[in-house]
Design a protein around this motif. Structure first.
Motif, mmCIF file in Angstrom:
data_model
loop_
_atom_site.group_PDB
_atom_site.id
_atom_site.type_symbol
_atom_site.label_atom_id
_atom_site.label_comp_id
_atom_site.label_asym_id
_atom_site.label_seq_id
_atom_site.Cartn_x
_atom_site.Cartn_y
_atom_site.Cartn_z
ATOM 1 N N VAL A 28 20.144 24.827 -3.548
ATOM 2 C CA VAL A 28 20.429 26.428 -2.923
ATOM 3 C C VAL A 28 19.401 27.248 -3.397
ATOM 4 N N GLU A 29 19.040 28.094 -2.454
ATOM 5 C CA GLU A 29 18.054 29.220 -3.149
ATOM 6 C C GLU A 29 18.716 30.382 -3.987
ATOM 7 N N GLN A 30 19.905 30.664 -3.698
ATOM 8 C CA GLN A 30 20.595 31.696 -4.387
ATOM 9 C C GLN A 30 21.829 31.421 -4.266
ATOM 10 N N GLU A 31 22.803 32.162 -5.215
ATOM 11 C CA GLU A 31 24.107 32.151 -5.532
ATOM 12 C C GLU A 31 24.970 32.377 -4.000
ATOM 13 N N ALA A 32 24.440 33.288 -3.504
ATOM 14 C CA ALA A 32 25.096 33.955 -2.192
ATOM 15 C C ALA A 32 25.172 32.801 -1.184
ATOM 16 N N ASP A 33 24.299 31.597 -1.359
ATOM 17 C CA ASP A 33 24.212 30.554 -0.277
ATOM 18 C C ASP A 33 25.556 29.783 -0.658
ATOM 19 N N LEU A 34 26.293 29.804 -1.829
ATOM 20 C CA LEU A 34 27.188 29.044 -2.163
ATOM 21 C C LEU A 34 28.633 29.668 -1.427
ATOM 22 N N PHE A 35 28.526 30.884 -1.177
ATOM 23 C CA PHE A 35 29.861 31.343 -0.703
ATOM 24 C C PHE A 35 29.822 31.338 1.090
ATOM 25 N N ASP A 36 31.224 30.844 1.180
ATOM 26 C CA ASP A 36 31.534 30.550 2.664
ATOM 27 C C ASP A 36 32.538 31.617 3.219
ATOM 28 N N ILE A 37 31.824 32.937 3.218
ATOM 29 C CA ILE A 37 32.772 33.913 3.624
ATOM 30 C C ILE A 37 32.136 34.334 5.013
ATOM 31 N N LEU C 221 38.725 26.644 -0.868
ATOM 32 C CA LEU C 221 38.352 27.134 0.204
ATOM 33 C C LEU C 221 38.422 28.458 0.651
ATOM 34 N N PHE C 222 37.552 29.151 1.522
ATOM 35 C CA PHE C 222 37.764 30.267 1.918
ATOM 36 C C PHE C 222 38.464 30.034 3.277
ATOM 37 N N GLU C 223 39.437 30.917 3.555
ATOM 38 C CA GLU C 223 40.181 30.661 5.075
ATOM 39 C C GLU C 223 39.386 31.333 6.108
ATOM 40 N N ARG C 224 38.448 30.585 6.668
ATOM 41 C CA ARG C 224 37.432 30.960 7.559
ATOM 42 C C ARG C 224 38.054 31.852 8.729
ATOM 43 N N ASP C 225 39.463 31.252 9.064
ATOM 44 C CA ASP C 225 40.182 31.965 10.290
ATOM 45 C C ASP C 225 40.979 33.132 9.863
ATOM 46 N N LEU C 247 41.125 35.881 -6.866
ATOM 47 C CA LEU C 247 40.418 36.926 -6.368
ATOM 48 C C LEU C 247 38.776 37.040 -7.398
ATOM 49 N N ASN C 248 38.869 36.339 -8.331
ATOM 50 C CA ASN C 248 37.428 36.279 -9.073
ATOM 51 C C ASN C 248 36.331 35.724 -8.061
ATOM 52 N N ALA C 249 36.561 34.959 -7.212
ATOM 53 C CA ALA C 249 35.607 34.328 -6.352
ATOM 54 C C ALA C 249 35.066 35.467 -5.374
ATOM 55 N N LEU C 250 35.857 36.297 -5.088
ATOM 56 C CA LEU C 250 35.503 37.249 -4.141
ATOM 57 C C LEU C 250 34.901 38.819 -4.504
ATOM 58 N N LEU C 251 34.892 38.937 -5.890
ATOM 59 C CA LEU C 251 34.545 40.092 -6.489
ATOM 60 C C LEU C 251 33.318 40.738 -5.831
ATOM 61 N N GLY C 252 33.408 42.096 -5.040
ATOM 62 C CA GLY C 252 32.101 42.415 -4.547
ATOM 63 C C GLY C 252 31.617 41.833 -3.284
ATOM 64 N N GLY C 344 28.134 44.106 -12.194
ATOM 65 C CA GLY C 344 28.599 43.026 -12.889
ATOM 66 C C GLY C 344 29.374 42.179 -12.292
ATOM 67 N N LEU C 345 30.420 42.877 -11.407
ATOM 68 C CA LEU C 345 31.638 42.339 -10.641
ATOM 69 C C LEU C 345 30.691 41.265 -9.589
ATOM 70 N N LEU C 346 29.949 41.813 -9.167
ATOM 71 C CA LEU C 346 29.034 40.891 -8.145
ATOM 72 C C LEU C 346 28.593 39.684 -9.047
ATOM 73 N N ASP C 347 28.277 40.006 -9.839
ATOM 74 C CA ASP C 347 27.493 38.748 -10.850
ATOM 75 C C ASP C 347 28.481 37.841 -11.330
ATOM 76 N N ALA C 348 29.780 38.459 -11.768
ATOM 77 C CA ALA C 348 30.809 37.526 -12.083
ATOM 78 C C ALA C 348 31.379 36.688 -11.152
ATOM 79 N N SER C 349 31.413 37.042 -9.693
ATOM 80 C CA SER C 349 31.891 36.080 -8.742
ATOM 81 C C SER C 349 30.668 35.059 -8.470
ATOM 82 N N ALA C 350 29.475 35.555 -8.616
ATOM 83 C CA ALA C 350 28.298 34.698 -8.223
ATOM 84 C C ALA C 350 28.453 33.419 -9.374
ATOM 85 N N LYS C 351 28.325 33.929 -10.390
ATOM 86 C CA LYS C 351 28.339 32.978 -11.572
ATOM 87 C C LYS C 351 29.565 32.141 -11.863
#
Lengths: 445, 127, 472
Positions: A28-37, C221-225, C247-252, C344-351
């Motif tokens: 993937v290109e970026q971390e955002a691509d890993l999210f399924d929101i 898994l995110f609840e897409r519906d 919630l850590n997965a969703l920060l920001g 930092g919050l965005l980066d936490a969920s990203a990483k």
């Protein structure tokens, strides 16, 4: 990332190269691509919270906490501060303890399990009851859980818990919230000069009573003189006797077992925690026959493959992660680290130190009450009883006015009635007792 | 994995077994049930003289990882309880159809129990 | 990596002796020197009487026989074991903040100011209109949230009796709903691991008080519906409850409030890096949408022209903790959020999500459900997940959560969090793979390098020995 940076989490250690390599491996290109929101519920990240450096936050909060008035507190009523020796901080802040999780892999967490086992043992010694769990949130939630236990084991006889008229309103409110789900009722019994009125308990108790709750010392600091009678009344009515106390008081006052207590609840954070804006450590101890009804975690002894003694969380089928809606409680995360602090503090005091601390709580309260009583315009203690740490002062002037004037002199006390103050003395404020007496004299109008 | 399902007794869907001698029914749990539970650590049983009702729970069995209700196959009075299980709950694991028995029930006249499974039927259920 | 844990051993039968084995002193209590009559005192007390050096050594040894996040990776799924920044401890130790909870608001402006600030932070992060900080743990937060829902329904004359919970939810959800007096309706998962919308359609009714949901769910898994789910629950007058464990997965990146959730709890000891302390204390603040704010616990903190004030919400449920909850924990959460800020919050969920995905790609075990976020549920297949976990202990890592959730056979629910770098994730993957590839024999022998070898759980439960009194 470095600690100076502010454009990412300083606690995510990835270098840019590392991140790029990991993304590459994942294709993937970026971390955002890993999210399924889905787009309609995605958020743009603009929370409006500015990142500060560590130093800036320390300055900010130090200034903020500096806005608390500097007052010498003579306050208690359920939250007590005793001097916490330095060793408690130093040992409990060891990262191996502080940053550890619940001991779901006991082979690798023997240290904390032994700490909790020793803490349980100290409570067993102090209460005389053979089962103690390794913590509840605080005294209020312990009382609530004890009432629910009583309801489970005595549900055939009724659904009412009797509590003292003088019960902290917050504690009562927590109790109401916990017992509402099982349709339990709460009734009160009157006090007689500070202590439980046996006569009134006799008149309110009945078939529907599943538990009688009493506190020793009471909310107003008096020491109960008829605990055995309360225990006997409870048992005559097929109810449990729930006794509330605290760790220091338990070392000196009548042993709960000897007065027939079925469950002991209360505050253990009086040792190890200090003044912490109401944070606590709930005691929960009970008899063997209720073992499988105990809420919360229990540490027990077993053996490992080498036949050596080993500790482990046990009887977990009582708990929510296995029994789900039929669990004894929903509690999961508890106050384990506070229990560690309390155990260290208790060990540091030893039996002599602990009992001395408790005896001082009696003599200091008596002596301070007597000094205040000598000043005209005040009567202390209001109740003709022995006291533990605290007592009520009767004021000729409105109590709020006196309290407010005392505040101006640098002291904080409780207002508990139109003409009543409550004063609490421990090893933390005893050095200022004379000054408090002088202030009482000063503010008398 | 195959489990013992002795031919000489009947079974409940909830994994209890029964044998009938004269008016007395003996109850325990099956080999399959003990294996599913894992190490049994505690068994709660009624007392002698208590009455149990067919289809209702008569006790609780607890293992390290699970807790289950025990269901009565018949209605009647409890005439014997396997007290050895209180000290040695592992008997349920070691010998579920023998030393791990739980209750003897004197079947009452108004017993309404029916639909016990045969060994073959139960073997199908757990297959 | 190979790990040899410290092991102090005394004699053949035990490790570090108990305090009571080092000393057991019995003293008489009461008597002539006592300030109380003997009728009001106990007779004696037996406790260890040890010097400070002996105590220091005892607890230091115990600490060395304990695993922690500072020892190595601790990827327990659903537990979010992050590094706990040191500076937050120093702030929590500020003596100016160590005051009595009954202090008048005017004299406690500093503490109230911090509480207010944290209420605001959490409200923003969750997209909630009002927040209470009182619940002392996640489960207490759940209980508070469900009590608020109940109070709301009662005030509106809604006759509600059921709470719907997915089968894969945290055990606390079920226990909480039952404690609040609700019947639990268990919802099966769909084949893709998410909420089965058809099953939900069938389950919701006029009796539905609330649906409790974790999002991302317990396999990441995110609840897409979620919008449709929220509508279904709201259409029958029910409320949507968000379990904040993940919630850590969703920060920001996503806020429960924007997804239609009405109530949520935050696990600050997970998402906001306050230390787990060997099992607690945590804190479980609860956020709600505006219409539920009047039911929150009392007191709440507000900012007025006079500074910070306490107030009781109009239809407050009262209290869920004797005082203000776990104060020291709340301070640390505030400091952590302020340190990270938006970026930092965005980066936490990203990483966190990057790490979970990277680790999953490096292990030999299959991960049946995806795309997952901050955690994944690998399956040990025909191996026993709990046994594999024991083997992993020998390699300088803590194993994941095992055998849960049950929708994944022999699950190993793994959440590395954002704090691991690539090298330590590789170590983790190696531990997974060695254990997975090991012979059954080696697995049964494990762990061998921890303080205790494999512990007999059955013995502990069959013969409960819960205090040192039982060992004498």
């Amino acid at each position: 990332m470095t600690n100076g940076h502010t454009d990412g989490s300083p606690f995510a250690p990835h270098t840019d190269e590392e991140t790029a390599e990991m993304l590459d491996i994942l294709g993937v290109e970026q971390e955002a691509d890993l999210f399924d929101i889905p787009g309609d519920v995605a958020f743009d990240g603009k929370l409006g919270i500015d990142s500060r450096t560590e130093q800036e936050i320390r300055t900010e909060l130090s200034r903020l906490f500096g806005r608390n008035d500097e007052l010498v507190e003579f306050m208690g009523r359920g939250h007590y501060a005793h001097y916490v020796p330095s060793i408690v901080n130093h040992l409990s802040l060891r990262a191996e303890f502080l940053t550890s999780y619940t001991q779901y892999q006991p082979e690798i967490t023997q240290g904390f399990l032994q700490v909790l086992f020793e803490y349980q043992s100290m409570l067993v010694e102090l209460t005389g009851l053979p089962i103690a769990n390794c913590s509840m949130y605080d005294a209020a939630t312990s009382l609530a859980e004890a009432s629910l236990l009583a309801n489970r084991v005595r549900s055939t006889s009724g659904d009412t818990v009797l509590v003292p008229e003088q019960l902290r309103s917050g504690k009562r409110s927590v109790l109401e919230n916990y017992v509402a789900g099982v349709d339990m009722q709460i009734e009160t019994y009157a006090m007689d000069d500070g202590n439980a009125s046996i006569e009134d308990i006799q008149s309110v108790v009945g078939d529907e009573t599943v538990a009688i709750y009493a506190e020793n010392p009471t909310l107003r600091g008096t020491i109960e003189e008829s605990l055995s009678e309360i225990g006997a009344i409870a048992h005559e009515n097929d109810a449990l006797f729930i006794l509330g106390s605290d760790l220091v008081a338990l070392s000196l006052l009548q042993e709960p077992k000897s007065v027939g207590a079925d469950v002991v609840v209360g505050e253990a954070g009086v040792l190890g925690l200090g003044s912490s804006y109401g944070m606590g450590l709930g005691i929960f101890a009970t008899k063997e026959e209720f073992l499988r009804q105990v809420p919360g975690r229990l540490v027990g002894v077993s053996e490992d493959a080498d036949d050596r003694r080993a500790y482990t969380l046990t009887l977990q089928t009582r708990e929510q992660h296995i029994r789900k809606e039929r669990a004894t409680s929903n509690i999961c995360t508890n106050q384990a680290w506070v229990a560690l602090r309390t155990a260290i503090h208790t060990a540091w005091l030893g039996p002599d130190g602990l009992v001395s601390l408790a005896e001082d709580s009696v003599t200091n309260a008596a002596s301070l009450a007597s000094d205040i009583d000598e000043i005209s315009g005040y009567r202390a203690p209001v109740h003709d009883r022995h006291h533990f740490r605290e007592f009520v002062v009767r004021t000729d002037q409105p109590a709020t006015a006196i309290a407010s004037d005392l505040e101006a002199e640098g002291f904080a006390v409780h207002v508990v009635g139109e003409h009543e103050l409550q004063v609490c003395i421990t090893d933390v404020n005893v050095h200022a007792a004379d000054e408090l007496v002088a202030a009482f004299l000063e503010v008398r109008q | 994995m195959s489990f013992d399902v002795p031919e000489d007794r009947n079974y409940l869907e909830s994994h209890e077994w029964t044998t009938l001698e004269e008016d007395t029914v003996t109850v325990g749990i099956t080999d399959f049930a003990q294996d599913e539970l894992g190490d049994v650590v505690f068994v709660e049983l009624p007392s002698e003289g208590d009455t149990v009702t067919a289809g209702d729970t008569f006790g609780v069995i607890e293992s390290i990882k699970a807790v289950s209700d025990l269901y009565a196959p018949v209605s009647g009075e409890v005439t014997a309880v396997n007290e050895a299980l209180f000290d040695q709950p592992e008997l349920v694991n070691d010998d579920p159809f023998g030393d791990g028995w739980m209750l003897k029930i004197n079947v009452s006249d108004d017993d309404t129990s029916d639909s016990l499974l045969t060994a073959a039927e139960y073997a199908d259920q757990i297959a | 990596m190979i790990y040899e844990q410290a092991r102090y051993t005394e004699g053949e039968d035990k490790h570090e002796p108990l305090l009571s084995e080092k000393d057991d002193t019995t003293i008489n209590v009461g008597g002539d020197d006592s300030p109380l009559p003997d009728s009001l005192t106990r007779d004696e007390l037996s406790l260890p009487a040890l010097s400070e050096p002996e105590i220091a050594r005892h607890y230091t040894r115990l600490s060395q026989m304990n695993w922690s996040i500072e020892s190595g990776p601790y990827p327990l799924g659903s537990c979010t074991m992050k590094y706990n920044p040191k500076f937050t401890e120093d702030i929590a130790a500020d003596p100016s903040a160590a005051i009595h909870p009954d202090r008048r608001a005017e004299t406690a402006q500093g503490n109230l100011g911090m509480l207010y600030g944290l209420q605001e932070f959490l409200g923003t992060i969750g997209g909630m209109d009002a927040v209470t900080l009182q619940p002392p743990a996640g489960a207490a937060g759940e209980f508070t949230g469900i009590l608020v829902a109940k109070a709301y329904h009662e005030a509106h004359g809604n006759d509600k009796s059921e709470v719907i919970i997915p089968a894969s939810a945290h055990g606390t959800n079920f226990a909480t709903a039952a404690m609040a007096g609700y019947e639990v309706v268990e919802l099966p998962s769909a084949e893709d691991g998410r909420v089965d919308v058809d099953a939900l359609e069938a389950a919701v009714s006029e009796d539905t008080a609330a649906l409790m949901l974790t999002n991302p769910n317990t396999v990441g898994l995110f609840e897409r519906d979620i919008v449709e789910i929220a509508e279904m629950v709201h259409d029958v007058g029910g409320l949507l409850y968000y379990d904040g464990a993940n919630l850590n997965a969703l920060l920001g990146r996503g806020r429960p409030g924007d997804m239609g959730f009405d109530i949520m709890h935050y696990n600050v000891h997970k998402t906001f890096a306050t230390p787990h302390g060997g099992g607690g204390p945590g804190a479980g603040p609860v956020g709600v949408v505006e219409k539920l704010a009047p039911y929150l616990p009392s007191p709440q903190v507000e900012q007025t022209d006079n500074g910070f004030e306490l107030f009781e919400p109009e239809q407050s449920i009262g209290k869920v903790h004797g005082f203000s909850g776990n104060w020291l924990v709340l301070i640390k959460a505030y400091a952590y959020i302020a340190r990270l800020g938006d970026e930092g919050l965005l980066d936490a969920s990203a990483k966190a999500v990057l790490n979970a995905n990277y680790l999953a790609s490096q292990i030999d075990l299959e991960v049946p459900y995806g795309p997952f976020h901050h955690e994944f549920a690998a399956t040990a297949g025909d191996r026993d997940a709990a046994d594999l976990a024991k083997r992993m202990l020998d390699f300088g890592v803590h194993p994941p959560t095992t055998k849960w959730p049950e929708m994944v056979p022999e699950a190993m629910l793994t959440e590395p969090t954002e704090i691991e770098n690539q090298a330590s994730l590789d170590d983790l993957a190696e531990a997974f793979n060695i254990a997975f590839g090991d012979s059954e024999d080696a697995i049964q022998q494990a762990p061998s390098r921890t303080t205790a070898k494999r512990i007999d759980q059955a013995s502990a439960a069959r013969n409960p020995r819960l205090s040192w009194h039982r060992l004498k």
